[in-house]
Design an enzyme around this catalytic site. Structure first.
Site, short mmCIF file in Angstrom:
data_model
loop_
_atom_site.label_atom_id
_atom_site.label_comp_id
_atom_site.label_asym_id
_atom_site.label_seq_id
_atom_site.Cartn_x
_atom_site.Cartn_y
_atom_site.Cartn_z
CG ASP A 1 -5.99 10.61 -4.25
OD1 ASP A 1 -5.19 9.76 -4.69
OD2 ASP A 1 -7.20 10.65 -4.57
NE ARG B 1 -4.78 11.02 -9.91
CZ ARG B 1 -5.63 11.59 -9.08
NH1 ARG B 1 -6.26 12.70 -9.41
NH2 ARG B 1 -5.84 11.06 -7.91
NE ARG C 1 0.65 3.39 -9.09
CZ ARG C 1 -0.40 4.16 -8.83
NH1 ARG C 1 -0.91 4.93 -9.79
NH2 ARG C 1 -0.96 4.17 -7.65
CG HIS D 1 4.30 5.97 -3.67
ND1 HIS D 1 3.04 6.49 -3.49
CD2 HIS D 1 4.14 4.82 -4.41
CE1 HIS D 1 2.15 5.69 -4.08
NE2 HIS D 1 2.79 4.68 -4.65
CB SER E 1 -6.65 2.29 2.25
OG SER E 1 -6.51 1.61 1.02
CB THR E 2 -7.72 -2.34 4.55
OG1 THR E 2 -8.88 -1.56 4.22
CG2 THR E 2 -7.46 -2.23 6.02
CG ASN F 1 -3.64 1.87 -0.55
OD1 ASN F 1 -3.45 2.79 0.24
ND2 ASN F 1 -4.38 2.03 -1.65
CD1 TRP F 2 -3.37 -4.30 3.10
CD2 TRP F 2 -1.23 -4.75 2.66
NE1 TRP F 2 -2.64 -4.03 4.24
CE2 TRP F 2 -1.31 -4.31 4.00
CE3 TRP F 2 0.03 -5.10 2.16
CZ2 TRP F 2 -0.22 -4.20 4.83
CZ3 TRP F 2 1.13 -4.99 3.00
CH2 TRP F 2 1.00 -4.54 4.32
NE ARG G 1 -12.50 7.53 -5.04
CZ ARG G 1 -11.72 8.03 -5.99
NH1 ARG G 1 -12.27 8.66 -7.03
NH2 ARG G 1 -10.41 7.91 -5.92
#
Lengths: 489, 240
Positions: B13, B17, B26, B30, B58-59, B61-62, B184
């Site tokens: 994560d 940021r 952004r 990555h 994650s699912t 993130n789509w 989380r």
């Protein structure tokens, strides 16, 4: 090579007729189970293709350029059946070959008739196999003295006599054979289109064997190196007068190469574990669907290794430009057309394609005369249906787009009959059901098509089988991409 | 090394940021994350961790902007091709958890399949990349699989249920590291993290390096894992 007398008296096996010296103990039985028999078959096909009748038959009817591995496997399988311990198997194979040859007739580009069942033609096929075997032994440094050579020749004559009730037209003695062979080379053979196709296209473009079908890049790289070597070895081993007629110069170093290649195969046969150099092992390695058992663990290991090598090669290859969905669709559809429908690889669907499909199914499923006749009749009826529906310009052939567009809307009763014959030959116990395992085996064996991992306990009725077969033949069972393309050509 | 976790998972994560702090798009975050991924794999491999799982996509993130998703997909492909040989040479078995969405480009799916094929016999360490992954979806799929197999309700136990999850040999996670200070679960390997220890370093993922990974292992070793009991005097996995 074993030197014991032929016996053929294994349990449950019909004793070998002394007049037909094939089966266990024969030189031919031993040779046709060695991997280097593949070299003999490959060289012999060039000599066969130079015969005008055989060349014409190969060009118009054979699928050897589009499906060379299948052709090689069929040739090997057929040779082994012809020297099988059980004479009934030998007779059955000879009868099957006779039926197959009788169906291959026509006229070549110059209007000359050809007929694969012609005795003179078939004698030449067996002559090329004999002479190629002798050449292989000579180039491998094995001496065949007089009595051994006589025995080998008599076995090849017996081989031909299985198909020709009157013994065929091969000369009775070895001395006469060499005279016959020279005359054929000097006077009968030509620079046919089939020879040019084999030397110019087959070796350079031979598609990947089933083992490497998912690793085309690995195969292409290996072929680029091995193809020219295979051509050089084959050309250098041809008789000099024929080489001159074909306009093929002998390349520098080809003699050394050819001796090295043949000597290697000889020493490999002598020194390596027997299971490795058996033809069954090699065939199973290049074609996992052939179902041969010897050295299964070693083969599984080799296949895993090949799969990994293919994966690594693709991962190390720089990412190409990403194909658009349309491009992917076209590739997928083209694959279905070339692998299943266009058997001769000429880009069209015509009768030789359907005949080859029927021939292939009959061979692989080892159909008896009655089932084979039913299958060919059904295919012929289906071809008539297709011609009526599709061949509007009457040129005797249809394109992939025309075919798929029509089959999507047309339910041919002849095609249903093809499905019914396939159902009947698969439903061995005649209980009107075939199970999921048999269904998948049928498609894998007859069409090289993997229907995926299904449920072995599934029971297919005749109606359900016919429905799935029609869907497959319309291309819809192959891929969604194919469906999309042909629905909107 | 004593007290090491057998299975470590990382929720990577903070890429966005990290980029925002540097006034970069952004996607730059990555790109910068690749170095951290390789560093952590190397550190886990050196430490002798048997199982390493990374939460890559994650699912959910789509739902991100299409351009960002596109960059992420291309980045994954590039990383796979660039590091496949090195991963294989180190004896690392690579597997993917998820990867079912039809939006995954076929070339990427091919590379993923090739990487798994290439490394499937390696046993030194198993790297599981959760890509297009959702913990709830895995549980629902396992339930569907149980129903399809006609398992009677009274025979459904935690053990039998776990056998229907994807990669049933995947052991329970001992330690989850979630970078950037966020605390989380985010639908990550819900079944497998039931008894995991969680560590939330403040470092953003592109800055996370081997030394941070070592620090997390050290914190884990000093923790007293009890699995709901009064006391179990070890920090290692269950039953040890």
């Amino acid at each position: 090579m074993r030197d014991s007398a032929p016996t053929g008296t294994e349990d449950g096996v019909t004793p070998t007729d002394p007049a037909a010296p094939l089966g266990p103990g024969s030189m031919l039985h031993e040779l046709t189970h060695q991997a280097r028999w593949g070299l003999v078959a490959t060289r012999a096909i060039v000599l066969e293709a130079a015969h005008p009748q055989i060349g014409a038959a190969l060009i118009t009817n054979s699928t050897f350029v589009a499906h060379p591995w299948r052709r090689l496997r069929n040739t090997v399988l057929s040779s082994q059946r012809m020297v099988h311990p059980d004479e009934r198997v030998r007779q059955r194979e000879a009868a099957r070959l006779n039926r197959l040859h009788e169906r291959i007739t026509g006229t070549d580009a110059e209007g000359r008739a050809f007929n694969a069942a012609d005795p003179e033609t078939r004698a030449w096929v067996v002559a090329t196999l004999f002479e190629s075997t002798v050449t292989m032994c000579r180039l491998s440094g094995e001496s065949l003295d007089g009595p051994v050579l006589e025995r080998l020749y008599s076995e090849f004559r017996a081989f031909l006599a299985l198909m020709e009730p009157d013994g065929g037209t091969l000369p009775p003695t070895l001395r006469e054979f060499w005279r016959y062979y020279e005359v054929m080379i000097e006077e009968r053979l030509e620079n046919t289109e089939a020879v040019r196709v084999i030397l110019d296209r087959l070796f350079a473009q031979v598609p990947a064997p089933p083992l490497l079908r998912d690793s085309p890049a690995v195969w292409a790289a290996g072929r680029a190196l091995a193809g020219p070597v295979a051509i050089a070895i084959t050309v250098a081993s041809l008789p000099e007068p024929l080489r001159a007629r074909l306009g093929l110069p002998e390349l520098p170093g080809a003699r050394t190469l050819i001796h090295a290649a043949y000597l290697s195969t000889r020493f490999a046969t002598q020194l390596l574990p027997e299971a490795w150099t058996r033809l069954d092992t090699v065939m199973a390695m290049i074609d996992p669907s052939s179902g041969s058992q010897p050295g299964a663990d070693a083969l599984a290991g080799l296949r895993r290794g090949a799969t990994k090598a293919g994966a690594l090669f693709r991962l190390l290859t720089p990412a190409p430009r990403t194909a658009t969905p349309d491009e992917s669709t076209v590739r997928s559809a083209a694959r279905f057309f070339s692998e299943v429908l266009d058997q001769t690889g000429n880009g069209f669907l015509d009768w030789p394609d359907l005949a080859a499909m029927a021939r292939e199914i009959a061979t692989r499923l080892d159909l008896d005369t009655e089932d084979e006749d039913r299958l060919f009749t059904a295919f012929a009826d289906w071809w008539r249906d297709l011609q009526q529906e599709l061949d509007t310009d009457g040129d005797g052939r249809v394109t992939g787009h025309e075919y798929a567009a029509a089959t999507a809307t047309m339910t041919s009763s002849a095609l249903i009959r093809v499905a019914e014959v396939l159902f009947d030959v698969t439903d061995k116990d005649r209980n009107q059901f075939i199970d999921g395992g048999e269904y998948r085996t049928l498609f894998r064996t007859a069409f090289d098509h993997d229907t995926g991992d299904g449920d072995d306990d599934e029971q297919l009725t005749r109606t359900e089988f016919v429905r799935r077969f029609l869907k497959f033949m319309a291309g819809r069972g192959h891929s969604d991409a194919h469906d999309r393309l042909f629905a909107h050509p | 090394m004593r007290g090491l976790p057998d299975h470590v998972a990382c929720v990577m994560d903070g890429n966005g940021r990290w980029a925002a702090q540097r006034s970069l798009p952004r996607t730059a975050g990555h790109h910068a994350a690749e170095a951290a991924v390789i560093d952590v794999i190397e550190a886990a491999h050196t430490a002798g961790v048997g199982w390493l799982s990374l939460y890559a996509f994650s699912t959910e993130n789509w739902r991100r902007p299409a351009a960002e998703v596109d960059v992420l997909l291309r980045l994954v492909r590039r990383t796979i091709k660039k590091h496949a040989l090195a991963l294989h040479a180190r004896g690392i078995r690579c597997r993917f958890l998820g990867v079912t969405d039809p939006r995954i480009p076929p070339p990427l799916a091919r590379d993923i399949a090739d990487l798994m094929t290439l490394t499937r016999d390696n046993r030194r360490m198993t790297l599981t990349v959760a890509f297009d992954h959702g913990g709830r979806r895995d549980i629902v799929e396992a339930a569907r699989s149980l129903i399809r197999d006609g398992v009677p309700p009274e025979q459904v136990t935690e053990e039998s249920f776990a056998r229907h999850l994807p990669h049933p040999d995947l052991p329970e996670v001992d330690l989850v590291i979630r970078t950037s200070g966020e605390q989380r679960i985010s639908n990550f390997m819900l079944w497998q993290v039931a008894y995991a220890e969680w560590i939330f370093p403040d470092v953003l993922w592109p800055d996370f390096r081997a030394e941070h990974f070592w620090q997390c292992l050290d914190v884990y070793r000093r923790r007293n894992r009890r699995f709901g009991e009064v006391s179990v005097p070890t920090a290692r996995g269950k039953g040890t």
